[in-house]
Design an enzyme around this catalytic site. Sequence first.
Site, PDB file in Angstrom:
ATOM      1  N   ASP A  32       0.841  -1.200   0.000  1.00 60.95           N
ATOM      2  CA  ASP A  32       0.000   0.000   0.000  1.00 60.95           C
ATOM      3  C   ASP A  32       0.876   1.251   0.000  1.00 60.95           C
ATOM      4  OD1 ASP A  32      -2.325   1.840   0.837  1.00 60.95           O
ATOM      5  OD2 ASP A  32      -3.285  -0.125   0.878  1.00 60.95           O
ATOM      6  N   HIS A  70      -3.463   6.228   3.265  1.00 56.96           N
ATOM      7  CA  HIS A  70      -4.287   5.073   2.908  1.00 56.96           C
ATOM      8  C   HIS A  70      -3.822   3.799   3.607  1.00 56.96           C
ATOM      9  CE1 HIS A  70      -5.941   2.008   0.032  1.00 56.96           C
ATOM     10  NE2 HIS A  70      -6.890   2.900  -0.152  1.00 56.96           N
ATOM     11  N   SER A 286     -11.187  -0.784  -0.845  1.00 61.12           N
ATOM     12  CA  SER A 286      -9.885  -0.797  -0.164  1.00 61.12           C
ATOM     13  C   SER A 286     -10.035  -1.061   1.327  1.00 61.12           C
ATOM     14  CB  SER A 286      -9.168   0.548  -0.347  1.00 61.12           C
ATOM     15  OG  SER A 286      -8.580   0.654  -1.602  1.00 61.12           O
TER      16      SER A 286
END
Length: 311
Positions: A32, A70, A286
């Site tokens: 990620d 994220h 996600s």
Amino acid sequence: GHIAHTTGTDNVRSMSADGALDGNGIGIAIVDSGIYAQHTSFTDTVTGQSRIVVSQDFTGEGRTDDPYGHGTHVAAAAAGSGIVARGEYIGIAPRAKIVNLRVLNSKGVGSVSNVLSAFNWLMANASTYNVRVVNLSIGMPAINSYKFDPLCVSARMLVDRGIVVVAAAGNNGKNSAGQKVYGQVHSPGIEASVITVGAVDTHGTNQRGDDTIATYSSRGPTRSFWTDANGINHYDNLIKPEIAAAGNKTIFAQSPNNYLLQQNPALDAGVSNSPIRMQMMLSGTSMAAPLVAGAAALMFEANPTLTPNLM
């Protein structure tokens, strides 16, 4: 703040032999945008040590923290400790080991080569950290058939090594007019051996009777294809995603002053003013994928002899 309850994870823990099915000893690789390692979500509640056992950067920026914001959220969804707010925001596998593989840069942009480099690193090092699960809350437009797509081929190699690969389906389930769109699952979610995850909207309740598939969640079948010598396209048409999990307005760990938060300050969940305890709200497949990755870690803890095909 009710993910562990509404997904049934709390029930699973209470039914385990020692009442503590928590992913202990299982490695989850988070491919990620990096992880803010100082966050208390990644502290082991028993030893007090960080559960991030190794961090690698494949972006060329020379850092493994999370300026984009994220990856920290995703990692906490899979394996957050629940130290903050009396366990209200606990992850699915809160004592799992975390392998931080950074492939998205400070603006959330990455390349296929970044991800392939991370996959190659896993091929060489997964056994060292007992990585049994890889989470990919990332994706790219799926053009080539999964048989030849480079991300799919590489993911398949990991699965062949006994590693469960979990991928987000993507967030292209509707068009600008709000109409359902089909065939927009991202790569590597188009890969047959990968567990591809769609997003559920729980509508903020614990009960599941009102749960619906989030409108944005990408729907199959997969429309990637290969072309034969006569110029005829052969479409994969795989039924994807295989499973869906809570992904709408989930609250998990926040990386300080991250790019996503700067673009939308309302994402801060207002849980704490301490950088190592802050939480933020995000939505998307996600967010759903790491819940499935965490569940796979619990399954491996319960039965280490499981294989990806048995999941």
